[in-house]
Each structure stands twice: as structure tokens, then as C-alpha cells.
Write an enzyme that holds these catalytic residues in place. Structure first.
Site, PDB file in Angstrom:
ATOM      1  N   HIS A  69      -6.680   6.153  22.443  1.00  0.00           N
ATOM      2  CA  HIS A  69      -5.771   5.117  22.928  1.00  0.00           C
ATOM      3  C   HIS A  69      -4.682   5.763  23.775  1.00  0.00           C
ATOM      4  O   HIS A  69      -3.637   6.160  23.257  1.00  0.00           O
ATOM      5  CB  HIS A  69      -5.145   4.365  21.749  1.00  0.00           C
ATOM      6  CG  HIS A  69      -6.147   3.691  20.868  1.00  0.00           C
ATOM      7  ND1 HIS A  69      -6.924   4.389  19.967  1.00  0.00           N
ATOM      8  CD2 HIS A  69      -6.489   2.380  20.734  1.00  0.00           C
ATOM      9  CE1 HIS A  69      -7.707   3.541  19.311  1.00  0.00           C
ATOM     10  NE2 HIS A  69      -7.464   2.317  19.763  1.00  0.00           N
ATOM     11  N   HIS A 124      -2.660   4.278  16.196  1.00  0.00           N
ATOM     12  CA  HIS A 124      -3.606   4.572  17.268  1.00  0.00           C
ATOM     13  C   HIS A 124      -2.921   5.345  18.395  1.00  0.00           C
ATOM     14  O   HIS A 124      -3.599   5.957  19.225  1.00  0.00           O
ATOM     15  CB  HIS A 124      -4.223   3.283  17.814  1.00  0.00           C
ATOM     16  CG  HIS A 124      -3.223   2.278  18.273  1.00  0.00           C
ATOM     17  ND1 HIS A 124      -2.667   1.346  17.439  1.00  0.00           N
ATOM     18  CD2 HIS A 124      -2.669   2.058  19.497  1.00  0.00           C
ATOM     19  CE1 HIS A 124      -1.818   0.596  18.111  1.00  0.00           C
ATOM     20  NE2 HIS A 124      -1.793   1.011  19.365  1.00  0.00           N
ATOM     21  N   PRO A 166      -4.548   1.380   9.792  1.00  0.00           N
ATOM     22  CA  PRO A 166      -4.427  -0.060   9.521  1.00  0.00           C
ATOM     23  C   PRO A 166      -3.007  -0.521   9.856  1.00  0.00           C
ATOM     24  O   PRO A 166      -2.047  -0.148   9.183  1.00  0.00           O
ATOM     25  CB  PRO A 166      -4.712  -0.148   8.015  1.00  0.00           C
ATOM     26  CG  PRO A 166      -5.455   1.108   7.680  1.00  0.00           C
ATOM     27  CD  PRO A 166      -4.874   2.145   8.584  1.00  0.00           C
ATOM     28  N   ASN A 201       4.799  -4.239  24.302  1.00  0.00           N
ATOM     29  CA  ASN A 201       4.064  -4.110  25.564  1.00  0.00           C
ATOM     30  C   ASN A 201       3.175  -5.315  25.856  1.00  0.00           C
ATOM     31  O   ASN A 201       2.568  -5.399  26.927  1.00  0.00           O
ATOM     32  CB  ASN A 201       3.251  -2.807  25.599  1.00  0.00           C
ATOM     33  CG  ASN A 201       2.167  -2.745  24.542  1.00  0.00           C
ATOM     34  OD1 ASN A 201       1.529  -3.737  24.219  1.00  0.00           O
ATOM     35  ND2 ASN A 201       1.946  -1.552  23.985  1.00  0.00           N
ATOM     36  N   ILE A 254       0.306  -6.273  24.912  1.00  0.00           N
ATOM     37  CA  ILE A 254      -1.133  -6.081  25.093  1.00  0.00           C
ATOM     38  C   ILE A 254      -1.764  -5.634  23.782  1.00  0.00           C
ATOM     39  O   ILE A 254      -1.222  -4.770  23.081  1.00  0.00           O
ATOM     40  CB  ILE A 254      -1.420  -5.024  26.187  1.00  0.00           C
ATOM     41  CG1 ILE A 254      -0.893  -5.480  27.545  1.00  0.00           C
ATOM     42  CG2 ILE A 254      -2.920  -4.717  26.266  1.00  0.00           C
ATOM     43  CD1 ILE A 254      -1.621  -6.687  28.139  1.00  0.00           C
ATOM     44  N   HIS A 283      -5.637   0.268  26.813  1.00  0.00           N
ATOM     45  CA  HIS A 283      -5.371   0.296  25.379  1.00  0.00           C
ATOM     46  C   HIS A 283      -6.251   1.267  24.612  1.00  0.00           C
ATOM     47  O   HIS A 283      -5.753   2.253  24.070  1.00  0.00           O
ATOM     48  CB  HIS A 283      -5.520  -1.106  24.783  1.00  0.00           C
ATOM     49  CG  HIS A 283      -5.082  -1.212  23.354  1.00  0.00           C
ATOM     50  ND1 HIS A 283      -5.786  -0.678  22.304  1.00  0.00           N
ATOM     51  CD2 HIS A 283      -3.994  -1.799  22.802  1.00  0.00           C
ATOM     52  CE1 HIS A 283      -5.157  -0.910  21.169  1.00  0.00           C
ATOM     53  NE2 HIS A 283      -4.065  -1.604  21.442  1.00  0.00           N
ATOM     54  N   GLU A 296       2.375  -8.133  -3.222  1.00  0.00           N
ATOM     55  CA  GLU A 296       1.525  -7.066  -3.756  1.00  0.00           C
ATOM     56  C   GLU A 296       1.211  -6.001  -2.709  1.00  0.00           C
ATOM     57  O   GLU A 296       1.264  -4.798  -2.993  1.00  0.00           O
ATOM     58  CB  GLU A 296       0.221  -7.652  -4.307  1.00  0.00           C
ATOM     59  CG  GLU A 296       0.386  -8.590  -5.479  1.00  0.00           C
ATOM     60  CD  GLU A 296       0.631 -10.037  -5.071  1.00  0.00           C
ATOM     61  OE1 GLU A 296       0.694 -10.895  -5.971  1.00  0.00           O
ATOM     62  OE2 GLU A 296       0.743 -10.311  -3.848  1.00  0.00           O
ATOM     63  N   PHE A 327      -5.167  -9.548  -8.328  1.00  0.00           N
ATOM     64  CA  PHE A 327      -4.343  -9.512  -7.128  1.00  0.00           C
ATOM     65  C   PHE A 327      -4.298  -8.125  -6.486  1.00  0.00           C
ATOM     66  O   PHE A 327      -3.655  -7.951  -5.451  1.00  0.00           O
ATOM     67  CB  PHE A 327      -2.928  -9.993  -7.437  1.00  0.00           C
ATOM     68  CG  PHE A 327      -2.868 -11.419  -7.921  1.00  0.00           C
ATOM     69  CD1 PHE A 327      -3.784 -12.360  -7.479  1.00  0.00           C
ATOM     70  CD2 PHE A 327      -1.909 -11.816  -8.838  1.00  0.00           C
ATOM     71  CE1 PHE A 327      -3.752 -13.664  -7.930  1.00  0.00           C
ATOM     72  CE2 PHE A 327      -1.859 -13.120  -9.291  1.00  0.00           C
ATOM     73  CZ  PHE A 327      -2.786 -14.055  -8.850  1.00  0.00           C
ATOM     74  N   HIS A 364      -3.947  -8.118 -17.224  1.00  0.00           N
ATOM     75  CA  HIS A 364      -4.788  -9.315 -17.228  1.00  0.00           C
ATOM     76  C   HIS A 364      -6.137  -8.964 -16.591  1.00  0.00           C
ATOM     77  O   HIS A 364      -6.530  -9.482 -15.563  1.00  0.00           O
ATOM     78  CB  HIS A 364      -4.095 -10.476 -16.513  1.00  0.00           C
ATOM     79  CG  HIS A 364      -2.834 -10.917 -17.203  1.00  0.00           C
ATOM     80  ND1 HIS A 364      -1.774 -10.075 -17.431  1.00  0.00           N
ATOM     81  CD2 HIS A 364      -2.482 -12.131 -17.724  1.00  0.00           C
ATOM     82  CE1 HIS A 364      -0.812 -10.737 -18.066  1.00  0.00           C
ATOM     83  NE2 HIS A 364      -1.213 -11.973 -18.271  1.00  0.00           N
ATOM     84  N   HIS A 388      -8.166 -16.235 -11.445  1.00  0.00           N
ATOM     85  CA  HIS A 388      -7.333 -15.161 -11.969  1.00  0.00           C
ATOM     86  C   HIS A 388      -8.127 -14.141 -12.789  1.00  0.00           C
ATOM     87  O   HIS A 388      -7.582 -13.103 -13.161  1.00  0.00           O
ATOM     88  CB  HIS A 388      -6.216 -15.736 -12.847  1.00  0.00           C
ATOM     89  CG  HIS A 388      -5.099 -16.358 -12.068  1.00  0.00           C
ATOM     90  ND1 HIS A 388      -5.306 -17.348 -11.124  1.00  0.00           N
ATOM     91  CD2 HIS A 388      -3.763 -16.123 -12.088  1.00  0.00           C
ATOM     92  CE1 HIS A 388      -4.142 -17.710 -10.611  1.00  0.00           C
ATOM     93  NE2 HIS A 388      -3.187 -16.983 -11.170  1.00  0.00           N
TER      94      HIS A 388
END
Length: 665
Positions: A26, A66, A115, A185, A187, A261, A412, A438, A462, A474
Site C-alpha cells: 500500500h 497497511h 484489522p 484522504n 479513499i 491505495h 467487549e 460474547f 456462563h 446466550h
């Protein structure tokens, strides 16, 4: 004398050259953010390339990971131990310059996140840690913990929901030493984001309670410098500097478009960019005057030396505090740790009545916590259910940071990513609670914790259909198998107080993330010999044995140990020879030597039954093709736990039946 633009162009050149050579990467974001990086790293950031682990360095997080070539270029230029050959080997197998670096502190990488958005939350965690440590350790005139956290983020980071969770939290808790740079930017991979991301970002952050500096020209070094000055002057609220930039700045045909990009510019465009930027030098060549102007080793060593003088005065006045700060920043446990662990085990062994493992977990915390100040807890709005708050502790509030517990709210994902930042900063071992089901909300942060081997403890209560009336939404089914499949993540599902205490001890001692999976419902305490008590730490051990060689093995975990023990005793009373193996931590057991594993699960015994109130997938490895698994491969049901467990076959009588059928076969 080199101009700021010429110095920034060194970043642009290295970025486009490395991406071009790799034919992957990138280039656009590094080229667009180069001026921002030049101002920050040359004029503001407190760091020493000669000692990347300096306690009081500023932290820098690249959330839009990136753009890693921007960071690699800066690290190389400023004098970190990252050579030009590593820059040339960008994205190549075995290099120190992968496409999305996670954490490599030896070359100056605190963390970056592939991520998107999680780096923002990591930075919030780091800023929280700085504020807590400063309050705990600083003394009048001796501010030995006094640094900022800076984070670069892009459009994608702000689209991701985790940025909302973390930035809302940061505003509420008034993290005045957190400064974010929004690379606006416009984009992303699909093109101009205005078609799907048209938020008023400055107003959004003002609503969070941030100090916002809008409309900054990210390609104007003077404007960036003034914005940083204003941000640093704000000591109460976190600051966001909104920098308008041009992706791929300098590439005449691709700048400002999605073509800059996520792919190499192409040889022709790189050549044109060199002309546009007035950069006549060959690929990967940095002229000596520019390299010298970037070199921060001497200045960084001087900055650390000045801090060392301060710390020497601090040590003279407060020797115990100085030693404690150094210990915690190294990640070492106290010299008294073995005694603390012994106390926790001894307290667990005194329990006799049935208790939920979330309760025995809190009991272990109440023993360990007061003696281990780096253990920092919290919950995602489930404190009373997770049992994660130690007795005699108070929660941190926006106006009082003297507490030792965080109410993270219903966040969470944000909680877990912030804990990753805390762990990477150093000084605390963070733990946080939510329901096991969760954990799915937080899964990508758990994955990054595992990838980076961050020392975080994930308290998941749980843990099965045993939570009862809340029903299938749940009741976790596949979560145990899914988490166990994650590399580097250790998972414990204890059956009683002793196994829970051992799980906490193992989690604290471990250099990496650990999940503690705990019950809502009460479970009986299991009797053990001294040898069995010692074997719990091995992740799997013989809990009930028979006279002579076993005919069959039952393997169980957590809440199913109770009914499995009842069944095995019944079978042995009938003259059968059945062994019960408790396996609270499959990954720990699998890491034991072959002789020990054979002593617990002899290969010759093929009649095997695994019992766990969750997906069956992971258990066939242990029972083999001639064995059986009593589990659940469908969603649960709403009802009392005492009704739901029998409904799915989790009774001692059914275990007896399953084993007897195995023996007939």
C-alpha cells in the site's frame, strides 16, 4: 539544509520503492501521511532508537497498519536497528518487514493493526496505562512516568465499530495525553468513501468529549506542527487532529485515487513520481545529508540520559517504588510470587461446598489481587455476573483514577483491544470479563492478542447451556472449540476451586493470552490426592482411577466433571474398570511430554468417551475412531439448567449407558 518536504519525500521514496520491488503493498497512505510523520518523529516524539524499551518513551501506534512502509521508513531513517536490506525485503518471507507488522519492539514497533480500528483501541489502552502508572508512581517534582500516546488512523479505522467503542471510552475517561491523527484522504479500496462514509468526524469526536482540531492540511508541515502544539497544550481531553491529505501524494496519475491505495504504482508511475517530488536518487538510496537530518540516535540518547538523571533522583528518594516500577515494566512477577500462588491453591483446597467456578475465580482473585498490584481488572457491563471485581477494590472513574478496576460498559471488542494496548505498554496484567458467547464480539482482538502473545486474561463466564433460561442466544456451543483452535491462546475450563486457582496461576505466569471459561451454576469440589493436586497444572490428569488396567476412559471438563465422576464411580462399583480424566486445558496437556500423556491416556485403551457441553469437533482427536463424544452440535434451549442438561443427555445415567455400549462393542 534539507527542507521538511525533502525529509518527508525520503519516506515517500522508500515506500513506493519497497512496494514496487515487492509488487505488493500500500504505497498511497505512506505517501499521503509522510509530512505528518516527518513532523511527529523529527520534532515531537520522545524516543531513543538505541533503546526501544526505554520506559518513558512516547508510544506510537499505526492503526491503519497497511501503511506499514511509512513506519519502516521512519524507523530506518531515525536509526533503529532496521537496515536498508530489510526495507528492500518488504513483505518477503522471513523479513523483519511484513505487510502488517503486529509488535516488534526491538526495532521500535509498539503495535500496528492490520484489522483496521484496533490500533485506535490499543492506543487508548496505552494512554490509560500511562495515566494509571503516573498516578501510582510519580512523586512531587519526580514525574518518571510522563509520556504521550500518538496514533495514526484512517477512514477505515473510523468506519470500524471498535473505534466508536474505544474513542467513546477515551473521551469519558479524559485521556489528555492521547493524540490521534485522522488521515482524511477520502479513499479506500473501493474508491471515494463519500459514497458510504460521509460522517462529520469532527462533530462525532466532539460528542465523545475529545478536543478536535479540524481542517489541518496534512501536507503542510507548519500546519501539522501547530496542530500538534495545540493538542499537547490540551491536558484534560484526548485530541484528534483531522489532517486532510492526498493518498499517493506525488504520483501524478494515481494520487487521490483508489489506484494509489493497495497496489504497486508501477515502474513508469514511480519514475514520474520521482520527477514530481524532485527526488532524483536511485531506488532505496537516501542522500547522506537527508539521512543525517533524520538520524535521532544522538538526540534520543540525550533525551533518555536526561530521564535517567531524573530516575536516579527518584531511586535515591524512593528506592522501593523505583524497583517496583522497573520490575513491572520488565513483566517480571514479584519474588514472593511462589508464596502467593501457594496461598491461592491452599485457599481453594479449603472450599468444600458446591460453588460456581465464577465464584471460585473471584475467591482466587481475592487472594492474589491484593498481593499482585499489576493485576488490573474489568468487565464489559457484567461485573456482578462475571465476578471479576476483587473485594476491597474500587472502580476507576473519570474523576478518580485511584481505583483498580474498570467498568468498560457494553464494549467487549473495545475492552479486549484496549487490554491488548495495556499489556503491550507494560506495567499491568489486564483481565476483563464477559459471557463466553460474547467472546464472538471480541474475537478479532483475541486473535491479535494471540498473534502478538499479549499477556491478557480473558474471563468468560456462563460457559454452556448451564446458564439456563436466557436460552440459545446466550448459550455457547461452538465457542470452546473455536477458541481452542486459535494458535497461542491457552484456554482453561476448570471444574472446581482448585482447578480454577491453578488456571489463574497459569494465566498470570504465561507470556501470552489465556481464556478462563467459567460456570454460572454451582459445581461440587472434587477430592484429590497430593499427587493429583500437583498434576492439575499439566492441563489433564487422572482424577478417578480404577483397580487394575482400565477398560475404558472418560474424559471431561468443567461442569461435566461432576456427572462424569458419578458415572465412573457407578461403573467401577459394578465391577468395571473405568478411569476419569479431567482435562481443563487441552493445550497445556498437549504440550506435556509423550510419556506423561501416555500415562494419562494409554494408546492401548480405545474405548473412550469425551464429555463436554459444547461442540464435539475438537474431541475426536482424543477419543479416536472407536470412541464417542457426548456433546452438543446444535443450538441450546431456554429452560432451567436442571432441565436443559438432561434434555441434551448430560446425566450420569447416560454416561454410564454410553460407556457400557462402548464396552459391548
Amino acid at each position: 539544509m534539507s527542507t521538511p518536504r525533502e525529509l518527508a519525500n525520503a519516506i515517500r521514496a522508500l515506500a513506493m520503492d519497497a512496494v514496487q520491488r515487492a509488487n505488493s503493498g500500500h504505497p498511497g497512505a505512506p505517501m499521503g501521511m509522510a509530512d505528518m510523520a516527518e513532523v511527529l518523529w523529527r520534532s515531537v516524539l520522545k524516543y531513543n532508537p538505541g533503546n526501544p524499551r526505554w520506559i518513558d518513551r512516547d508510544r506510537f501506534v499505526l492503526s491503519n497498519g497497511h501503511a506499514s512502509m511509512m513506519l519502516y521508513a521512519v524507523l530506518y531513517l531515525t536509526g533503529y536497528p532496521l537496515g536498508i536490506e530489510e526495507i528492500k525485503n518488504f513483505r518477503q518471507l522471513g523479513s523483519r518487514t511484513p505487510g502488517h507488522p503486529e509488535h516488534d519492539l526491538d526495532i521500535g514497533i509498539e503495535t500496528t493493526t492490520g484489522p483496521l480500528g484496533q490500533g485506535v483501541a490499543n492506543a487508548v489502552g496505552m494512554a490509560l496505562t500511562e495515566k494509571l502508572l503516573a498516578l501510582e508512581f510519580n512523586r512531587p517534582g519526580l514525574d518518571v512516568v510522563d509520556h504521550h500516546t500518538y496514533v495514526f488512523m484512517g477512514d477505515g479505522c473510523l468506519m470500524e465499530g471498535v473505534s466508536h467503542e474505544a474513542c467513546s471510552f477515551a473521551g469519558t475517561f479524559r485521556l489528555g495525553k492521547l493524540i490521534g491523527f485522522y488521515d482524511d484522504n477520502g479513499i479506500s479500496i473501493d474508491g471515494k468513501v463519500v459514497g458510504w462514509f460521509d460522517d462529520d468526524t469532527p462533530k462525532r469526536f466532539e460528542a465523545y468529549g475529545w478536543h478536535v482540531i479540524p481542517h489541518v492540511d496534512g501536507e503542510d508541515s507548519d500546519a501539522v506542527a501547530e496542530a500538534i502544539k495545540a493538542a499537547r497544550a490540551e491536558t484534560v481531553r484526548p485530541s484528534l487532529i483531522c489532517c486532510k491529505t492526498v493518498i499517493g501524494f506525488g504520483a501524478p496519475n494515481r494520487q487521490g485515487t483508489k489506484a494509489a491505495h493497495g497496489e504497486a504504482l508501477g515502474a513508469d508511475e514511480v519514475a514520474l513520481a520521482r520527477k514530481t517530488l524532485n527526488w532524483p536518487y536511485p531506488a532505496f538510496e537516501i542522500p547522506a545529508p537527508i539521512k543525517q537530518a533524520w538520524d535521532h540516535r544522538e538526540a534520543g540518547a540525550a533525551a533518555e540520559a536526561k530521564w535517567n538523571e531524573l530516575f536516579a533522583r527518584y531511586r535515591a528518594a524512593y528506592p522501593q517504588l523505583a524497583a517496583e516500577l522497573e520490575r513491572r515494566m520488565r513483566g517480571d512477577l514479584p519474588k514472593t510470587w511462589n508464596e502467593i500462588a501457594t496461598q491461592a491453591r491452599a485457599a481453594a483446597l479449603k472450599e468444600s461446598k458446591p460453588l460456581a467456578t465464577r465464584q471460585t475465580s473471584q475467591a482466587s482473585l481475592n487472594v492474589i489481587g491484593p498481593l499482585l498490584p499489576e493485576l488490573l481488572g474489568g468487565s464489559a457491563d457484567l461485573t456482578g455476573s462475571n465476578n471479576t471485581q476483587q473485594k476491597n477494590t474500587t472502580a476507576v472513574t473519570p474523576t478518580d483514577f485511584s481505583g483498580h478496576y474498570f467498568h468498560y460498559g457494553v464494549r467487549e471488542f473495545g475492552m479486549t483491544a484496549m487490554m491488548n494496548g495495556m499489556a503491550l505498554h507494560g506495567g499491568f496484567i489486564p483481565y476483563g470479563g464477559t459471557f463466553l458467547v460474547f467472546s464472538d464480539y471480541a474475537r478479532n482482538a483475541v486473535r491479535l492478542a494471540s498473534l502478538m502473545r499479549a499477556r491478557v486474561i480473558l474471563v468468560y463466564t456462563h460457559d454452556s447451556i448451564g446458564l439456563g433460561e436466557d436460552g440459545p442466544t446466550h448459550q455457547p456451543i461452538e465457542q470452546l472449540t473455536s477458541l481452542r483452535a486459535m494458535p497461542n491462546l491457552s484456554l482453561w475450563r476448570p471444574c472446581d476451586a482448585l482447578e480454577t486457582a491453578v488456571a489463574w496461576i497459569a494465566a498470570i505466569e504465561r507470556s501470552g493470552p489465556t481464556a478462563l471459561v467459567l460456570t454460572r451454576q454451582a459445581l461440587p469440589q472434587q477430592p484429590r490426592s497430593a499427587e493429583q493436586q500437583g498434576a492439575v497444572r499439566r492441563g489433564g490428569y487422572v482424577l478417578i482411577d480404577c483397580a487394575g488396567a482400565p477398560e475404558a476412559l472418560v474424559i471431561a471438563t468443567g461442569s461435566e466433571i461432576g456427572i462424569a465422576a458419578e458415572a465412573v464411580k457407578t461403573l467401577n462399583d459394578r465391577g468395571r474398570r473405568v478411569r476419569l480424566v479431567s482435562m481443563p486445558a487441552t493445550d497445556i496437556f498437549d504440550a506435556q511430554d509423550a510419556a506423561y500423556r501416555e500415562s494419562v491416556l494409554p494408546k492401548a485403551i480405545v474405548r473412550r468417551l469425551a464429555v463436554e457441553a459444547g461442540a464435539t469437533l475438537g474431541w475426536w482427536h482424543y477419543v479416536g475412531s472407536q470412541g464417542r463424544v457426548l456433546g452438543i452440535d446444535q443450538f441450546g434451549a431456554s429452560g432451567k439448567a436442571s432441565d436443559v442438561f438432561p434434555h441434551f443427555g448430560f446425566t450420569a445415567d447416560n454416561i454410564v449407558k454410553q460407556v457400557e455400549e462402548l464396552m459391548k462393542n
